[in-house]
Write a protein that holds these residues in place. Sequence first.
Motif, PDB file in Angstrom:
ATOM      1  N   GLY A 180     107.449   0.949  22.553  1.00 34.91           N
ATOM      2  CA  GLY A 180     107.735   2.378  22.415  1.00 34.91           C
ATOM      3  C   GLY A 180     109.191   2.696  22.710  1.00 34.91           C
ATOM      4  N   LEU A 181     109.720   2.115  23.773  1.00 37.90           N
ATOM      5  CA  LEU A 181     111.120   2.408  24.132  1.00 37.90           C
ATOM      6  C   LEU A 181     112.084   1.864  23.070  1.00 37.90           C
ATOM      7  N   GLN A 182     111.755   0.718  22.490  1.00 41.41           N
ATOM      8  CA  GLN A 182     112.613   0.198  21.416  1.00 41.41           C
ATOM      9  C   GLN A 182     112.486   1.082  20.167  1.00 41.41           C
ATOM     10  N   ALA A 183     111.287   1.611  19.922  1.00 42.82           N
ATOM     11  CA  ALA A 183     111.107   2.534  18.792  1.00 42.82           C
ATOM     12  C   ALA A 183     111.951   3.786  19.015  1.00 42.82           C
ATOM     13  N   VAL A 184     111.964   4.282  20.242  1.00 44.60           N
ATOM     14  CA  VAL A 184     112.776   5.464  20.564  1.00 44.60           C
ATOM     15  C   VAL A 184     114.251   5.170  20.285  1.00 44.60           C
ATOM     16  N   ALA A 185     114.722   4.031  20.806  1.00 47.40           N
ATOM     17  CA  ALA A 185     116.142   3.683  20.658  1.00 47.40           C
ATOM     18  C   ALA A 185     116.513   3.532  19.179  1.00 47.40           C
ATOM     19  N   GLY A 211     117.837   9.689  25.324  1.00 47.84           N
ATOM     20  CA  GLY A 211     118.127  10.890  24.549  1.00 47.84           C
ATOM     21  C   GLY A 211     116.904  11.492  23.870  1.00 47.84           C
ATOM     22  N   ALA A 212     115.709  11.082  24.299  1.00 47.46           N
ATOM     23  CA  ALA A 212     114.485  11.648  23.720  1.00 47.46           C
ATOM     24  C   ALA A 212     113.876  12.651  24.708  1.00 47.46           C
ATOM     25  N   ARG A 213     112.906  13.443  24.204  1.00 50.72           N
ATOM     26  CA  ARG A 213     112.255  14.428  25.076  1.00 50.72           C
ATOM     27  C   ARG A 213     110.872  13.934  25.476  1.00 50.72           C
ATOM     28  N   PHE A 214     110.546  14.094  26.746  1.00 50.11           N
ATOM     29  CA  PHE A 214     109.274  13.595  27.262  1.00 50.11           C
ATOM     30  C   PHE A 214     108.213  14.685  27.198  1.00 50.11           C
ATOM     31  N   ILE A 215     107.067  14.348  26.653  1.00 43.93           N
ATOM     32  CA  ILE A 215     105.934  15.280  26.648  1.00 43.93           C
ATOM     33  C   ILE A 215     105.131  14.997  27.910  1.00 43.93           C
ATOM     34  N   GLU A 216     105.117  15.942  28.852  1.00 45.79           N
ATOM     35  CA  GLU A 216     104.399  15.712  30.111  1.00 45.79           C
ATOM     36  C   GLU A 216     102.909  15.509  29.825  1.00 45.79           C
ATOM     37  N   PRO A 217     102.278  14.513  30.494  1.00 46.04           N
ATOM     38  CA  PRO A 217     100.835  14.320  30.281  1.00 46.04           C
ATOM     39  C   PRO A 217     100.053  15.531  30.781  1.00 46.04           C
ATOM     40  N   PRO A 218      98.858  15.770  30.212  1.00 40.27           N
ATOM     41  CA  PRO A 218      98.076  16.926  30.634  1.00 40.27           C
ATOM     42  C   PRO A 218      97.779  16.871  32.135  1.00 40.27           C
TER      43      PRO A 218
END
Length: 377
Positions: A180-185, A211-218
Amino acid sequence: PRLLIPVESAMGETRVAASPDTVKKFLSLGSKVAIERGAGLAAGFVDGDFNTIGAELVAPGDSQAWSEADVVLCVQSPSASALARMRSGALVVGLLAPYANSSLAASLKTAKLSAMALELLPRISRAQSADALSSQANIAGYKAVLLAAAALDRYFPMLMTAAGTVQPARVVVLGAGVAGLQAVATAKRLGAVVYVSDVRSAVKEQVESLGARFIEPPEIDQRPDESGGYAKQASEAFLTAQREQLSNQLAQADVVICTAQVPGRKAPRLISDLMLDRMRPGAVVVDLAVEQGGNCANTRPGETVDRNGVKLIGASDLPCSVPNHASALYSRNLVALLEPVLKDGQLSLNIEDELIAGCLISHNGVIRHDDVLNTGG
Ligand code: NAD
């Protein structure tokens, strides 16, 4: 000790467990290395590259080479009949797919083999250079974004052209582990706006630093956190809340990269049919968890499904599509794992060592992780 590098027998496998560089290293450590003819070809390594540095070339399936080997280095597990050709007490090392693999357990028991499954290597800092799951997941994350970009009906970057401005693609990455982190980069490098969902709170900072935005878990009671760096399995109540939360995000997304996994378990189902109904035609979903049941409904391993214009790509074997680097890095993982074990030209496994104990699934035919091999736990 004598090492053998076989031609991989699994369908579609293009990687190989040694590169000329790592063979050179094993030779310098006092090992003998035999490699089956053609073993490196699909990964871009020709027989001559191995031969000139001192490896012995043998015919694929050569019984003598298999029975003389002290260690077989592989990517995926050799077939049961190949394992049966190994001498008792020999060691096989690879991504052996141990979870619920009782037939592998039976082969190891019958032939009295030792085996190290790289999937079970503990995620401790000392093990980092041997971490094959990470080296391969990195490749998968990178390639998933390239597949999505190639399939998408839009640009990734924002562009200001004489014909006007186009907005950047909106990419949602589910799961911020290694892939996931490599996909973000990779998506950021291509200029996309990236949103990320993960259940482990520790990743928020990593995501934001890319430089991505985090969606807080519910915020609900049964939030799965982690053990040993891995996420725990989420409850149905949590997943329902998470799907609700992601539904609006996905309705605005151009691309979704699915990488959420829980080791040895079915992957969490994060995208339902109803959520897909809300996505725009032309959007692309790449599901890296497809072999584990998929994060997304309707994805199928190795296939691209067109669902009302939304392309669902079931990406099961992406490291095999980058075989040269995948093999080079995997081979280095094996050197890092085995160098401490190959001392003074001898193979000595210290089964008290946390790293060895973690991934040694069989020792001379005695199964050591029965819970993993026989129940998938
Ligand atoms: P993985 O492939 O098991 O899972 C991928 C991601 O999916 C994880 O981040 C996980 O939290 C996430 N996930 C699980 N359920 C989810 C859900 N319902 N919704 C959203 N996301 C969900 O993970 P991995 O890539 O193998 O990495 C696991 C961890 O190990 C990471 O923290 C990584 O940084 C760490 N790690 C440590 C070392 C080391 O110290 N040697 C090496 C590599 C990785």
